[in-house]
Design a protein around this motif. Structure first.
Motif, PDB file in Angstrom:
ATOM      1  N   ILE A 102      22.182 -17.783  89.466  1.00  0.00           N
ATOM      2  CA  ILE A 102      21.363 -17.212  88.422  1.00  0.00           C
ATOM      3  C   ILE A 102      20.811 -18.628  87.596  1.00  0.00           C
ATOM      4  CG2 ILE A 102      21.385 -16.202  86.254  1.00  0.00           C
ATOM      5  CD1 ILE A 102      21.228 -14.567  88.910  1.00  0.00           C
ATOM      6  N   ASN A 103      21.605 -19.844  87.667  1.00  0.00           N
ATOM      7  CA  ASN A 103      21.227 -20.961  87.094  1.00  0.00           C
ATOM      8  C   ASN A 103      20.272 -21.975  87.675  1.00  0.00           C
ATOM      9  OD1 ASN A 103      22.450 -20.469  84.649  1.00  0.00           O
ATOM     10  ND2 ASN A 103      24.593 -21.148  85.679  1.00  0.00           N
ATOM     11  N   LEU A 104      19.960 -21.403  89.134  1.00  0.00           N
ATOM     12  CA  LEU A 104      18.944 -22.218  89.697  1.00  0.00           C
ATOM     13  C   LEU A 104      17.436 -22.010  89.106  1.00  0.00           C
ATOM     14  CD1 LEU A 104      19.956 -21.059  93.539  1.00  0.00           C
ATOM     15  CD2 LEU A 104      20.453 -23.160  92.297  1.00  0.00           C
ATOM     16  N   PRO A 106      13.476 -21.057  88.168  1.00  0.00           N
ATOM     17  CA  PRO A 106      13.205 -19.788  88.029  1.00  0.00           C
ATOM     18  C   PRO A 106      12.230 -19.439  89.489  1.00  0.00           C
ATOM     19  CG  PRO A 106      12.673 -20.754  86.027  1.00  0.00           C
ATOM     20  CD  PRO A 106      13.154 -22.180  86.812  1.00  0.00           C
ATOM     21  N   LYS A 107      11.819 -20.401  89.957  1.00  0.00           N
ATOM     22  CA  LYS A 107      11.078 -19.856  91.440  1.00  0.00           C
ATOM     23  C   LYS A 107      12.116 -19.007  92.225  1.00  0.00           C
ATOM     24  CE  LYS A 107      11.258 -24.069  93.968  1.00  0.00           C
ATOM     25  NZ  LYS A 107      10.283 -25.006  94.910  1.00  0.00           N
ATOM     26  N   ILE A 108      13.466 -19.544  92.340  1.00  0.00           N
ATOM     27  CA  ILE A 108      14.556 -18.947  93.226  1.00  0.00           C
ATOM     28  C   ILE A 108      15.291 -17.931  92.305  1.00  0.00           C
ATOM     29  CG2 ILE A 108      16.552 -19.360  94.433  1.00  0.00           C
ATOM     30  CD1 ILE A 108      15.739 -22.512  94.717  1.00  0.00           C
ATOM     31  N   SER A 109      15.875 -18.189  90.902  1.00  0.00           N
ATOM     32  CA  SER A 109      16.478 -17.175  90.307  1.00  0.00           C
ATOM     33  C   SER A 109      15.823 -15.999  90.012  1.00  0.00           C
ATOM     34  CB  SER A 109      17.193 -17.897  89.337  1.00  0.00           C
ATOM     35  OG  SER A 109      16.317 -18.306  88.364  1.00  0.00           O
ATOM     36  N   ARG A 110      14.422 -16.023  89.725  1.00  0.00           N
ATOM     37  CA  ARG A 110      13.731 -15.113  89.646  1.00  0.00           C
ATOM     38  C   ARG A 110      12.740 -14.331  90.452  1.00  0.00           C
ATOM     39  NH1 ARG A 110      11.734 -16.983  83.316  1.00  0.00           N
ATOM     40  NH2 ARG A 110      13.734 -17.660  82.694  1.00  0.00           N
ATOM     41  N   SER A 111      13.171 -14.643  91.686  1.00  0.00           N
ATOM     42  CA  SER A 111      12.449 -14.367  92.879  1.00  0.00           C
ATOM     43  C   SER A 111      12.581 -12.933  93.108  1.00  0.00           C
ATOM     44  CB  SER A 111      12.745 -15.121  94.063  1.00  0.00           C
ATOM     45  OG  SER A 111      14.100 -15.081  94.714  1.00  0.00           O
ATOM     46  N   GLN A 112      11.799 -12.262  94.073  1.00  0.00           N
ATOM     47  CA  GLN A 112      11.939 -10.865  94.372  1.00  0.00           C
ATOM     48  C   GLN A 112      13.133 -10.520  95.068  1.00  0.00           C
ATOM     49  OE1 GLN A 112      10.043  -8.344  93.145  1.00  0.00           O
ATOM     50  NE2 GLN A 112      11.368  -6.867  94.627  1.00  0.00           N
ATOM     51  N   LEU A 113      13.423 -11.328  95.943  1.00  0.00           N
ATOM     52  CA  LEU A 113      14.658 -11.626  96.485  1.00  0.00           C
ATOM     53  C   LEU A 113      15.825 -11.220  95.855  1.00  0.00           C
ATOM     54  CD1 LEU A 113      15.590 -11.316  99.796  1.00  0.00           C
ATOM     55  CD2 LEU A 113      16.034 -13.763  99.553  1.00  0.00           C
ATOM     56  N   VAL A 114      15.890 -12.161  94.951  1.00  0.00           N
ATOM     57  CA  VAL A 114      17.343 -12.219  94.078  1.00  0.00           C
ATOM     58  C   VAL A 114      17.167 -10.938  93.076  1.00  0.00           C
ATOM     59  CG1 VAL A 114      18.435 -13.174  92.020  1.00  0.00           C
ATOM     60  CG2 VAL A 114      17.601 -14.608  93.886  1.00  0.00           C
ATOM     61  N   ARG A 115      15.949 -10.348  92.637  1.00  0.00           N
ATOM     62  CA  ARG A 115      15.858  -9.243  91.838  1.00  0.00           C
ATOM     63  C   ARG A 115      16.538  -8.067  92.872  1.00  0.00           C
ATOM     64  NH1 ARG A 115      10.922 -11.167  90.125  1.00  0.00           N
ATOM     65  NH2 ARG A 115      10.038  -9.477  91.057  1.00  0.00           N
ATOM     66  N   SER A 116      15.948  -8.109  94.153  1.00  0.00           N
ATOM     67  CA  SER A 116      16.250  -6.918  94.721  1.00  0.00           C
ATOM     68  C   SER A 116      17.817  -6.711  95.159  1.00  0.00           C
ATOM     69  CB  SER A 116      15.739  -7.045  96.223  1.00  0.00           C
ATOM     70  OG  SER A 116      14.039  -7.022  96.068  1.00  0.00           O
ATOM     71  N   LEU A 117      18.362  -7.679  95.306  1.00  0.00           N
ATOM     72  CA  LEU A 117      19.958  -7.760  95.375  1.00  0.00           C
ATOM     73  C   LEU A 117      20.416  -7.148  94.265  1.00  0.00           C
ATOM     74  CD1 LEU A 117      22.483  -8.509  97.088  1.00  0.00           C
ATOM     75  CD2 LEU A 117      22.333 -10.685  95.657  1.00  0.00           C
ATOM     76  N   PHE A 118      20.166  -7.587  93.045  1.00  0.00           N
ATOM     77  CA  PHE A 118      20.909  -7.038  91.931  1.00  0.00           C
ATOM     78  C   PHE A 118      20.385  -5.805  91.340  1.00  0.00           C
ATOM     79  CE2 PHE A 118      21.827 -11.750  92.075  1.00  0.00           C
ATOM     80  CZ  PHE A 118      23.443 -11.548  92.308  1.00  0.00           C
ATOM     81  N   LYS A 119      19.200  -5.424  91.757  1.00  0.00           N
ATOM     82  CA  LYS A 119      18.612  -4.090  91.141  1.00  0.00           C
ATOM     83  C   LYS A 119      19.614  -3.055  91.374  1.00  0.00           C
ATOM     84  CE  LYS A 119      14.246  -1.496  91.270  1.00  0.00           C
ATOM     85  NZ  LYS A 119      12.961  -1.539  91.929  1.00  0.00           N
ATOM     86  N   VAL A 120      19.614  -2.195  90.284  1.00  0.00           N
ATOM     87  CA  VAL A 120      20.537  -1.005  90.492  1.00  0.00           C
ATOM     88  C   VAL A 120      19.903  -0.073  91.303  1.00  0.00           C
ATOM     89  CG1 VAL A 120      19.413   0.180  88.584  1.00  0.00           C
ATOM     90  CG2 VAL A 120      21.815   0.889  88.936  1.00  0.00           C
ATOM     91  N   ARG A 121      20.744   0.645  92.205  1.00  0.00           N
ATOM     92  CA  ARG A 121      20.313   1.536  93.343  1.00  0.00           C
ATOM     93  C   ARG A 121      20.936   3.071  92.677  1.00  0.00           C
ATOM     94  NH1 ARG A 121      22.311  -2.372  98.327  1.00  0.00           N
ATOM     95  NH2 ARG A 121      20.809  -4.180  97.740  1.00  0.00           N
ATOM     96  N   PRO A 122      20.342   3.947  93.745  1.00  0.00           N
ATOM     97  CA  PRO A 122      20.825   5.396  93.345  1.00  0.00           C
ATOM     98  C   PRO A 122      22.195   5.345  93.733  1.00  0.00           C
ATOM     99  CG  PRO A 122      18.764   5.477  94.316  1.00  0.00           C
ATOM    100  CD  PRO A 122      19.040   4.083  94.444  1.00  0.00           C
ATOM    101  N   GLU A 123      22.682   4.953  94.907  1.00  0.00           N
ATOM    102  CA  GLU A 123      24.118   4.830  95.217  1.00  0.00           C
ATOM    103  C   GLU A 123      25.165   4.123  94.237  1.00  0.00           C
ATOM    104  OE1 GLU A 123      22.263   1.766  98.049  1.00  0.00           O
ATOM    105  OE2 GLU A 123      21.710   3.740  97.039  1.00  0.00           O
ATOM    106  N   ASP A 124      24.482   3.174  93.369  1.00  0.00           N
ATOM    107  CA  ASP A 124      25.443   2.413  92.465  1.00  0.00           C
ATOM    108  C   ASP A 124      25.684   3.606  91.367  1.00  0.00           C
ATOM    109  OD1 ASP A 124      25.218   0.122  93.711  1.00  0.00           O
ATOM    110  OD2 ASP A 124      23.222  -0.240  92.867  1.00  0.00           O
ATOM    111  N   GLU A 125      24.720   4.392  91.009  1.00  0.00           N
ATOM    112  CA  GLU A 125      24.937   5.393  89.818  1.00  0.00           C
ATOM    113  C   GLU A 125      25.620   6.534  90.319  1.00  0.00           C
ATOM    114  OE1 GLU A 125      21.139   4.211  86.860  1.00  0.00           O
ATOM    115  OE2 GLU A 125      20.818   5.452  88.473  1.00  0.00           O
TER     116      GLU A 125
END
Length: 412
Positions: A102-104, A106-125
């Motif tokens: 997360i401290n990398l 912004p081009k890495i820490s805010r990339s779509q790949l990182v957001r996809s990993l931590f984005k909440v999914r239906p199976e999380d809820e």
């Protein structure tokens, strides 16, 4: 509209699930820049797959072009077989990885790949269905570890290196084939004699008897036998294949007097001593998990004994002097006698063997006196072998517990 991105990731613990099969997932609290907080569940293999994709997307920052340019943190590869211990010990490494990620820039820490990993999914809820018979188990990180995760991190783990002393061919898909002289790194040492190691890109189980350390003879096993013994129970019957092994049935209580690294421990049953595979033993008083995940994928047969591996150049032969089975039996018998115990079933040895001085002293009242014999009629130098004590004398000298067992057996 401002782009949403992850501000902070906190590792809360892990969960053991049993459906559709047993596996482990980490619990991560993700805090976003819009001040929302979401609890997600991710397995370590998925996180490692993400890590490899991230390195491919940013090869310069991954150090693929020049190692000095690397800023993406390292992440160890997952084990072939995950268990509760490895999942627990990997928490600090994963927490540090998420914090560094997360401290990398912004081009890495805010990339779509990182957001996809931590984005909440239906199976999380809405977690998937649980096992019909087993409930999920949750393990939460203690408050002390949560406050200061860095205190639990002691730097990179340095694996021990060992040398292969003989060719070994795998007999299951969970083992690996090795050649004499290969160097391997030990990931896990199991007391049953099967070690999990990696050689280049290969990973799998190998008998410890085929491996030796690079620096000197292996000294991590018990240096001396403990003839007082520890009580263990056999979980599987085993028929002796060598003269110095014991044949035991399932459910027998024995005493372990010497634990050896090759997985063949020296045990005592009554007066009998011999080698027995440790993978068929568990300590009395401990909870025994027959279907533990640590044993599902492992070999169900004992590993080869170290004494069967022939290599004159091996440093095993230059290490600690190997104790013979006769020495085990003699010292074990002496310990039982000094302790005041009596052998249950005297072992038949060679004709030249005699009773110990302690046994001769105990039997002094039972030796018949010779009458009418002249000194000249005696054979000079011939030892005096006392006769076997009478049943009445044995019952008189045995313990109260033994007399009760004998009386119960006779009455039945």
């Amino acid at each position: 509209m401002e782009e949403i991105y992850v501000r902070h990731v906190e590792l809360l613990g892990f969960e053991k699930r049993f459906f559709p099969s047993q596996h482990y997932v980490y619990m991560l609290m993700v805090k976003w820049n819009d001040l929302s907080e979401k609890l997600i569940y991710r397995g370590y293999p998925e996180i490692y797959t993400f890590h490899k994709s991230l390195k491919e997307m940013f090869p310069i920052e991954a150090g693929d072009i020049d190692k000095k340019d690397r800023i993406i943190p390292a992440l160890p590869a997952p084990k072939w077989l995950d268990n509760q211990k490895s999942t627990e010990t990997r928490q600090s490494t994963l927490a540090e990885y998420c914090g560094s990620l997360i401290n990398l820039p912004p081009k890495i820490s805010r990339s779509q790949l990182v957001r996809s990993l931590f984005k909440v999914r239906p199976e999380d809820e809405n977690p998937p269905a649980q096992h019909p018979l087993k409930r999920n188990e949750t393990f939460v990180v203690s408050n002390d570890k949560t406050r200061d995760n860095t205190s639990e991190i002691s730097g990179p783990i340095i694996l021990e290196s060992y040398r292969v002393i003989a060719d070994y061919s795998h007999t299951s898909k969970y083992e690996i084939t090795l050649q004499i002289g290969d160097l391997v790194e030990i990931v896990e040492k199991s007391p049953n004699g099967w070690w999990f190691c990696q050689c280049d890109i290969k990973r799998g189980w190998v008998p410890a008897s085929y491996l030796e350390p690079l620096d000197g003879p292996e000294e991590s096993e018990e240096a001396d036998p403990n003839y007082a013994g520890e009580l263990y129970i056999t979980t599987k019957a085993y028929k002796a294949a060598e003269d110095d092994e014991l044949t035991l049935e399932m459910g027998e209580t024995i005493e372990v007097i010497h634990k050896l690294l090759d997985g063949w421990w020296v045990v005592r049953k009554g007066e009998e001593t011999g080698h027995f595979p440790s993978m068929f033993l568990y300590r009395t008083g401990e909870k025994k998990e027959m279907e533990s995940e640590e044993h599902v994928m492992r070999r169900q047969t004992p590993p080869p004994r170290r004494s069967t591996i022939r290599n004159a150049q091996s440093i095993h032969s230059k290490g600690r002097q190997r104790i013979s089975q006769d020495t085990y039996r003699r010292n074990s018998r002496r310990f039982l006698q000094q302790k005041g115990g009596r052998p249950n079933q005297p072992r038949k040895t060679s004709k030249a063997s005699t009773q110990s001085p302690l046994q001769e002293w105990n039997n002094r009242d039972n030796i018949p006196k010779t009458t009418g014999s002249s000194p000249g009629g005696e054979l000079k130098g011939a030892p005096i072998i006392p006769p076997r004590p009478s049943p009445e004398l044995i019952m008189e000298r045995c313990t109260e517990n033994t007399r009760k067992k004998v009386s119960v057996r006779k009455s039945s």
